[in-house]
Design an enzyme around this catalytic site. Structure first.
Site, PDB file in Angstrom:
ATOM      1  N   GLY A   1       0.823  -1.209   0.000  1.00 17.97           N
ATOM      2  CA  GLY A   1       0.000   0.000   0.000  1.00 17.97           C
ATOM      3  C   GLY A   1       0.853   1.253   0.000  1.00 17.97           C
ATOM      4  O   GLY A   1       0.552   2.240  -0.672  1.00 17.97           O
TER       5      GLY A   1
ATOM      6  N   PHE B   1       0.082   9.953  -7.790  1.00 18.24           N
ATOM      7  CA  PHE B   1      -0.022   8.508  -7.631  1.00 18.24           C
ATOM      8  C   PHE B   1      -0.761   7.900  -8.819  1.00 18.24           C
ATOM      9  O   PHE B   1      -0.971   6.737  -8.860  1.00 18.24           O
ATOM     10  CB  PHE B   1      -0.749   8.175  -6.312  1.00 18.24           C
ATOM     11  CG  PHE B   1      -0.156   8.906  -5.138  1.00 18.24           C
ATOM     12  CD1 PHE B   1      -0.973   9.509  -4.213  1.00 18.24           C
ATOM     13  CD2 PHE B   1       1.201   9.026  -4.995  1.00 18.24           C
ATOM     14  CE1 PHE B   1      -0.427  10.210  -3.129  1.00 18.24           C
ATOM     15  CE2 PHE B   1       1.753   9.725  -3.915  1.00 18.24           C
ATOM     16  CZ  PHE B   1       0.927  10.312  -2.985  1.00 18.24           C
TER      17      PHE B   1
ATOM     18  N   TRP C   1       2.372   1.648  -3.403  1.00 17.35           N
ATOM     19  CA  TRP C   1       1.378   2.137  -4.370  1.00 17.35           C
ATOM     20  C   TRP C   1       1.413   3.654  -4.470  1.00 17.35           C
ATOM     21  O   TRP C   1       1.196   4.240  -5.522  1.00 17.35           O
ATOM     22  CB  TRP C   1      -0.015   1.662  -3.948  1.00 17.35           C
ATOM     23  CG  TRP C   1      -1.132   2.204  -4.799  1.00 17.35           C
ATOM     24  CD1 TRP C   1      -1.621   1.658  -5.945  1.00 17.35           C
ATOM     25  CD2 TRP C   1      -1.901   3.393  -4.567  1.00 17.35           C
ATOM     26  NE1 TRP C   1      -2.656   2.436  -6.445  1.00 17.35           N
ATOM     27  CE2 TRP C   1      -2.851   3.514  -5.613  1.00 17.35           C
ATOM     28  CE3 TRP C   1      -1.891   4.370  -3.577  1.00 17.35           C
ATOM     29  CZ2 TRP C   1      -3.765   4.553  -5.694  1.00 17.35           C
ATOM     30  CZ3 TRP C   1      -2.801   5.422  -3.657  1.00 17.35           C
ATOM     31  CH2 TRP C   1      -3.714   5.498  -4.716  1.00 17.35           C
ATOM     32  N   HIS C   2       1.710   4.298  -3.331  1.00 14.95           N
ATOM     33  CA  HIS C   2       1.701   5.758  -3.320  1.00 14.95           C
ATOM     34  C   HIS C   2       2.839   6.353  -4.134  1.00 14.95           C
ATOM     35  O   HIS C   2       2.749   7.497  -4.581  1.00 14.95           O
ATOM     36  CB  HIS C   2       1.778   6.284  -1.892  1.00 14.95           C
ATOM     37  CG  HIS C   2       0.485   6.199  -1.163  1.00 14.95           C
ATOM     38  ND1 HIS C   2       0.042   5.048  -0.561  1.00 14.95           N
ATOM     39  CD2 HIS C   2      -0.470   7.117  -0.954  1.00 14.95           C
ATOM     40  CE1 HIS C   2      -1.136   5.279  -0.007  1.00 14.95           C
ATOM     41  NE2 HIS C   2      -1.481   6.521  -0.222  1.00 14.95           N
ATOM     42  N   GLY C   3       3.897   5.610  -4.285  1.00 15.30           N
ATOM     43  CA  GLY C   3       4.980   6.169  -5.088  1.00 15.30           C
ATOM     44  C   GLY C   3       6.230   5.327  -5.018  1.00 15.30           C
ATOM     45  O   GLY C   3       6.423   4.539  -4.092  1.00 15.30           O
TER      46      GLY C   3
END
Lengths: 373, 472
Positions: free
Chosen positions: B320, B472, B323-325
């Site tokens: 997770g 994102f 996923w943000h970067g």
């Protein structure tokens, strides 16, 4: 203190503490409320002067600073007023107080007002003068009309870019929403028609920023209560700045290349005539003499530009520019921050040079020639 | 097109006008499909083929999954679809990150990595529509949905412009059935949408952007600021990221409502959370739901021994964060949240066995709230910091806060830092309170919507400040 944040907070609360009633909501009813509300807002907006609404903007703060400077000299109506309207080169390169002193010591007292702004385009410069004149008290306006006013407009190649190029930069977004009134947006659009790059689109940024100006978008983003306007001085010497370029390379470039007699691709400063005409339309009675001045530079392209504009001016027109003798004095590395801007020591020299130029051309500058402005 | 721009306003008015003037749903969907592509193409037209490619992959994968003769074959097609879509995401988003990490590892081991980073532009919103594509094919595999026959309908779902570039991530089972229903103009939904849009507009343009103007210079060079100013910057970001993201989500939901569609809420006043578990039920709900349904549960969820559950939580939160970067900062952020969640679960298990001593309820509540929000607050620092070193600098500054001078405290915009958050969390977030004091009046609603939009315009920060989650 950012006390005005309470306003959007209260509105937020109001939004959450209201719910739809038992009756069926109506789009027509909502539209009526919204249109009426927008009209009322428009009326309120029209009644509030821009000088009050945008009091923290750079233009307002500069004007206030120069007004205070002018008002400090009680006898200013008795002497000519010299307005410097330049770029960052003048902002760091000309000490207005020293210039005033030099002129006074030479027996030519004058009040020097510095309206220099980094990256200002023609439309913004017009607006700055408008704000200055609108900020004068009626007696001051009358006195200024009877005083000899000389406008010195700096020659700088960046002004050659179409007036709207800066709208794409974030740092100029705040300035654009202040000066892009309907009148200025129209002037900007007309100036753009002379752009040599027809594929660039001015309409969207013009429209957006003009609407932002009309609706006072962001007028209260600092969330502070209006107070005394903090001025911004017209002169910012680069005191501790370390040089940002290779002096020997730039100076050698200047020495090595002879000046060409014309610039490639079109003529420089395509808007200068339109700018002068617009200035005459707006401030016709006020500006008695409007001349160009070019500051010493180490950038060859700037020198070429200055020379080419010189050739385009009508015969007899005055342009203050450094000659070979002046350039010899500027051929010292410690005077320069980069090829365009001088450091504090350089500013003293530039100011001295400008004072000498003004004195040399005093009789021409003191002639009233609004027809040729 | 950012929602708070003139170009979006013009686009929305034209789209809504054309949409509701059409009588047949089939034409409305086609118009919406074209509008979606136009909206995406406004950012960069070169990525329209990518978006269409994801729609095509999802469309055909779902049919292959549905038509497969055996469960094993379905699973294979599902895996292929996921690998392909995650591969696209991986390439655009993580290729340079992993190449860089590998290069560093090789060089640390004394070797020489001869490759350079690739010139890859990250398409806007790719993380969101890829996850939705996976949600769709997984739903077909689980037989919660049948494969959509109509390509345009699927395209409308995957490329739905209100939420295309920054969420919320909508589950296919939530949205596709809405596309099958006949759309009628619902005036109640329209005004609810207008209220949400106006709220989101205030959150984003007034609170988030003005906080951002204060926060950005501090995070750009934290070492140059006094500890109290750094604290103010960290507090500012704590508010900014919430108002930015919640504001955008509310505007997206509002726009969807204008078109007659429902989108799920994405935030539920997360700064009221009194535990990390509670926080993740309130923050970016669509992402945490997606991670739960398509990662945590397939990994095994909370079945099996406790260490297995904690492992699944950690993996989910690490991914997770990723996923943000493509940055170690986000991985650290995810890891810390994962550890905090594991500790929270362990604490709950331990308490459920019965403690002799319990704190009085108010004390427990305040303590839980402060502890949870302190963890959240501190975790935002590596999330926002430009690099690991800057994050450490900020933590160090916070550590010196008590001992350092607070003279500069008067220069900080305390009201902006504190009041909007308090109002949102403790007044607006208190549903019984707002319900008790609500004024039920249609005209009042019209007036407040107008006031909110005008206030947003007057107080908005100028200069472009994109939504944080666009990256994102």
């Amino acid at each position: 203190m950012d006390i005005l944040v309470l306003i959007p907070v209260l509105v937020l609360l109001g939004l959450h503490l209201t719910t739809l009633g038992p009756k069926r909501p109506s789009l027509k009813g909502a539209a009526l409320v919204w249109v009426t509300g927008l009209l009322l807002f428009g009326i309120a907006r029209a009644l509030v002067p821009d000088e009050l609404l945008f009091r923290e903007s750079e233009i307002m703060r500069r004007v206030q600073s120069q007004l205070r400077h002018m008002r400090k000299q009680k006898d200013w109506p008795q002497h000519p007023v010299i307005i410097l309207n330049g770029s960052s080169l003048s902002l760091v390169g000309i000490d207005g107080d020293a210039l005033e002193k030099a002129l006074r010591d030479a027996g030519r007292p004058a009040t020097v007002l510095q309206f220099n702004m980094a990256g200002a385009n023609h439309v913004e410069r017009l607006h700055l003068l408008d704000v200055f004149v609108n900020s004068l008290k009626p007696k001051e306006r009358e006195a200024l009309e009877h005083t000899h006013v000389v406008l010195l407009s700096e020659v700088m190649r960046r002004y050659d870019e179409h007036p709207l190029v800066f709208l794409t930069k974030d740092e100029y977004a705040e300035r654009a929403r202040v000066y892009l009134t309907l009148q200025n947006a129209w002037a900007g659009y007309r100036f753009h028609q002379l752009d040599r790059h027809p594929d660039s689109n001015p309409v969207t940024p013009l429209l957006e920023n003009m609407l932002a100006q009309i609706f006072a978008v962001g007028a209260f983003s600092d969330m502070k209560l209006p107070g005394r306007i903090r001025g911004i001085g017209g002169y910012f010497p680069l005191k501790k700045a370390e040089p940002n370029f290779s002096f020997s390379q730039s100076w050698a470039a200047r020495e090595a290349e002879p000046l060409p007699t014309n610039t490639p691709g079109g003529h420089p400063y395509p808007w200068w005539q339109e700018y002068r005409e617009e200035l005459r339309n707006r401030q016709g009675d006020l500006i008695d003499q409007n001349v160009f001045y070019a500051l010493p530079t180490l950038a060859p392209e700037e020198k070429v530009y200055q020379y080419t504009l010189r050739c385009l001016l009508p015969p007899g027109a005055t342009m203050l520019e450094p000659d070979a003798e002046a350039y010899r004095k500027f051929a010292q590395e410690e005077l320069w921050f980069d090829a365009y801007h001088v450091r504090e020591a350089g500013a003293a020299q530039t100011t001295e040079w400008l004072a000498a130029e003004i004195l040399k051309h005093w009789d021409e500058l003191m002639r009233s020639n609004p027809a040729e402005n | 097109m950012i929602f708070n721009t003139l170009s979006f306003a013009i686009f929305l008015v034209i789209t809504l006008g054309a949409y509701w003037s059409l009588r047949e749903d089939v034409w409305r969907r086609r118009l919406l499909f074209v509008a979606n592509l136009f909206f995406y193409g406004w950012w960069d037209w070169r990525f329209i083929p990518l978006l269409l490619g994801v729609i095509i992959v999802s469309y055909f994968s779902a049919h292959l999954i549905q038509k497969a003769r055996t469960r094993g074959q379905s699973k294979l097609w599902l895996a292929a679809a996921c690998v392909l879509q995650l591969g696209i995401l991986g390439y655009f988003k993580y290729a340079n990150f992993f190449l860089g990490a590998l290069q560093e590892a090789v060089e640390r081991a004394g070797g020489h990595a001869g490759w350079t980073s690739l010139h890859i532009i990250l398409p806007v919103g790719i993380s969101f529509y890829i996850f939705q594509g996976i949600s769709y094919v997984a739903s077909v595999y689980e037989k919660r949905l049948t494969a959509e026959e109509n390509f345009v309908k699927l395209g409308v779902y995957l490329a739905f412009f209100p939420h295309l570039v920054a969420g919320p991530i909508i589950h296919a089972t939530f949205f596709l059935p809405q596309l099958a229903e006949k759309r009628r103009f619902d005036v109640h939904l329209f005004f609810e949408g207008a209220k949400k849009f106006a709220t989101g507009f205030l959150y984003k343009t007034v609170f988030a952007d003005n906080l951002g103007a204060f926060v950005d210079p501090i995070f750009r060079a934290p070492a140059e600021h006094a500890p109290i100013v750094v604290f103010g910057g960290a507090l500012g970001f704590y508010g900014q990221i919430y108002f930015d993201f919640a504001g955008y989500s509310l505007m997206a939901i509002g726009v969807a409502n204008f078109l007659g569609y429902l989108l799920p809420d994405n935030f539920n006043h997360p700064y009221r959370a009194t535990s990390m578990i509670d926080f993740w039920r309130r923050w970016h709900i669509s992402l945490s739901t997606w991670l739960r349904d398509y990662l945590y549960i397939p990994l095994g969820g909370n079945r099996g021994p406790k260490w297995f559950q904690y492992r699944n939580i950690l993996i989910t939160m690490l991914l997770g964060g990723l996923w943000h970067g493509a940055s170690w900062n986000f991985i650290w952020w995810g890891a810390i949240h994962g550890i905090a969640l594991c500790i929270n679960h362990a604490w709950r298990d331990w308490r459920s066995r019965g403690l002799e001593f319990r704190f009085p309820a108010p004390v427990a509540w305040v303590g839980s709230l402060l502890l949870t929000q302190a963890v959240v607050f501190l975790c935002w620092i590596p999330f926002r910091a430009q690099n690991f070193q800057d994050a450490l600098t900020i933590f160090s500054a916070l550590g010196q806060l008590a001992a350092s001078s607070w003279a500069l405290a008067v220069t900080l915009p305390w009201l902006l830092l504190v009041i909007p958050l308090l109002v949102d969390t403790w007044i607006i977030g208190n549903k019984p309170l707002t319900a008790r004091f609500s004024l039920r009046s249609n005209v009042a609603v019209y007036v407040m919507i107008l006031l909110a939009m005008i206030t947003g315009l007057l107080f908005m920060h100028l200069g472009k400040v994109p939504f944080i989650y666009f990256q994102f």
